[in-house]
Design an enzyme around this catalytic site. Sequence first.
Site, PDB file in Angstrom:
ATOM      1  N   ASP A  23       0.826  -1.209   0.000  1.00 18.19           N
ATOM      2  CA  ASP A  23       0.000   0.000   0.000  1.00 18.19           C
ATOM      3  C   ASP A  23       0.861   1.260   0.000  1.00 18.19           C
ATOM      4  O   ASP A  23       1.974   1.258   0.519  1.00 18.19           O
ATOM      5  CB  ASP A  23      -0.925  -0.019   1.234  1.00 18.19           C
ATOM      6  CG  ASP A  23      -2.063   0.976   1.093  1.00 18.19           C
ATOM      7  OD1 ASP A  23      -2.357   1.414  -0.034  1.00 18.19           O
ATOM      8  OD2 ASP A  23      -2.673   1.326   2.129  1.00 18.19           O
ATOM      9  N   ASN A  71     -11.220  -2.647  -4.851  1.00 15.48           N
ATOM     10  CA  ASN A  71     -10.490  -1.691  -5.697  1.00 15.48           C
ATOM     11  C   ASN A  71     -11.190  -1.390  -7.028  1.00 15.48           C
ATOM     12  O   ASN A  71     -10.849  -0.414  -7.699  1.00 15.48           O
ATOM     13  CB  ASN A  71      -9.044  -2.142  -5.949  1.00 15.48           C
ATOM     14  CG  ASN A  71      -8.133  -1.997  -4.754  1.00 15.48           C
ATOM     15  OD1 ASN A  71      -7.223  -2.809  -4.544  1.00 15.48           O
ATOM     16  ND2 ASN A  71      -8.334  -0.962  -3.943  1.00 15.48           N
TER      17      ASN A  71
HETATM   18  C1  IPE Z   1      -5.568  -2.735  -0.107  1.00 11.96           C
HETATM   19  O1  IPE Z   1      -5.158  -1.435  -0.369  1.00 11.96           O
HETATM   20  C2  IPE Z   1      -5.450  -3.576  -1.303  1.00 11.96           C
HETATM   21  C3  IPE Z   1      -4.194  -3.557  -2.018  1.00 11.96           C
HETATM   22  C4  IPE Z   1      -3.031  -3.101  -1.638  1.00 11.96           C
HETATM   23  C5  IPE Z   1      -4.259  -4.152  -3.298  1.00 11.96           C
HETATM   24  P1  IPE Z   1      -6.178  -0.218  -0.366  1.00 11.96           P
HETATM   25  O2  IPE Z   1      -5.352   0.999  -0.381  1.00 11.96           O
HETATM   26  O3  IPE Z   1      -7.169  -0.383  -1.445  1.00 11.96           O
HETATM   27  O4  IPE Z   1      -6.899  -0.410   1.046  1.00 11.96           O
HETATM   28  P2  IPE Z   1      -7.927   0.506   1.831  1.00 11.96           P
HETATM   29  O5  IPE Z   1      -9.187   0.523   1.032  1.00 11.96           O
HETATM   30  O6  IPE Z   1      -7.324   1.849   1.963  1.00 11.96           O
HETATM   31  O7  IPE Z   1      -8.112  -0.178   3.145  1.00 11.96           O
HETATM   32  C1  IPE Z   2      -1.751   0.247  -3.308  1.00 12.27           C
HETATM   33  O1  IPE Z   2      -1.486   1.601  -3.332  1.00 12.27           O
HETATM   34  C2  IPE Z   2      -1.961  -0.350  -4.670  1.00 12.27           C
HETATM   35  C3  IPE Z   2      -3.330  -0.738  -4.971  1.00 12.27           C
HETATM   36  C4  IPE Z   2      -4.339  -0.719  -4.157  1.00 12.27           C
HETATM   37  C5  IPE Z   2      -3.567  -1.200  -6.332  1.00 12.27           C
HETATM   38  P1  IPE Z   2      -2.646   2.658  -3.308  1.00 12.27           P
HETATM   39  O2  IPE Z   2      -3.054   2.959  -4.700  1.00 12.27           O
HETATM   40  O3  IPE Z   2      -3.740   2.209  -2.408  1.00 12.27           O
HETATM   41  O4  IPE Z   2      -1.906   3.911  -2.689  1.00 12.27           O
HETATM   42  P2  IPE Z   2      -2.479   4.949  -1.646  1.00 12.27           P
HETATM   43  O5  IPE Z   2      -2.974   4.163  -0.468  1.00 12.27           O
HETATM   44  O6  IPE Z   2      -3.566   5.698  -2.326  1.00 12.27           O
HETATM   45  O7  IPE Z   2      -1.307   5.805  -1.333  1.00 12.27           O
HETATM   46 MG    MG Z   3      -4.135   2.495  -0.435  1.00 10.90          MG
END
Ligand code: IPE
Ligand code: IPE
Ligand code: MG
Length: 248
Positions: A23, A71
């Site tokens: 993340d 997502n």
């Molecule tokens: C969780 O990340 C899923 C992945 C890293 C693929 P998110 O960034 O989507 O999680 P939430 O929604 O903030 O908890």
């Molecule tokens: C995790 O990084 C990757 C996916 C969920 C695909 P994020 O895209 O959630 O990054 P932040 O949390 O917005 O920084």
């Molecule tokens: Mg995220």
Amino acid sequence: MKSSTQTILEHTQIPRHVAIIMDGNGRWAKKRFLPRVMGHKKGVDQLEAAVRRCSELGVEYLTVFAFSTENWRRPSDEVSFLMGLFVEALKKKVQALHRNGLRLRVIGNRDKFPTQIVDGIEESEKLTANNPGMTLTIAADFGGRQDILRAVNELLKEGVTTITEEDMLRHLSLGDAPEPDLFIRTGGEARISNFMLWQMAYAELYFTDTLWPDFDANELDKAIASFQKRERRFGRTSEQLPKDEQRP
Ligand code: IPE
Ligand code: IPE
Ligand code: MG
């Protein structure tokens, strides 16, 4: 951001299974005034580094959360970009995984993915299925609750009336692998976000503020070093444990 101090790792007590929520890609990009997707691009490179390091250390299973069932709620251009990255990675990185003797598995729903991705996944899994090295599992369109429900529904179809833990393991994604010993979440949030709920019952949790695109091999070593300091009691008292006990 580079880690300032080098972590020295014990090469005994390496977790057999490491699970990671990668993340913080979006925030990494935002900090640099770049579009969010550039963070995802850098994230793929960092995944390569994590795969290399885990495999070098003798981790048997590395499971990474790449795309959650939730997502799909993201803006459609970001989702399309992520799908494109997935196709590209399947095309460009699988040969190297294969050359290094690693196995690739993908868990999660496949029905919403374009056929190009589904075909790429099937080919890659088949190509690497008998390799002797670490198993890299990508969780894509994966949700822990959905995985449990799917397992239960499959068991109901088999006509079972009571369900045992062994039954569940036969149907859950990765039920044939050891449970994750170490769970890592980068990016500062302390939540599980519907990752492998059943399998993480006794995982050691490690949360770091480091954003995924900054999570290099030394950061991984830090997480493993933290794991090595934990005493895994599985319900027992400290005194009951043999000195070298790590698993139930
Ligand atoms: C969780 O990340 C899923 C992945 C890293 C693929 P998110 O960034 O989507 O999680 P939430 O929604 O903030 O908890
Ligand atoms: C995790 O990084 C990757 C996916 C969920 C695909 P994020 O895209 O959630 O990054 P932040 O949390 O917005 O920084
Ligand atoms: Mg995220």
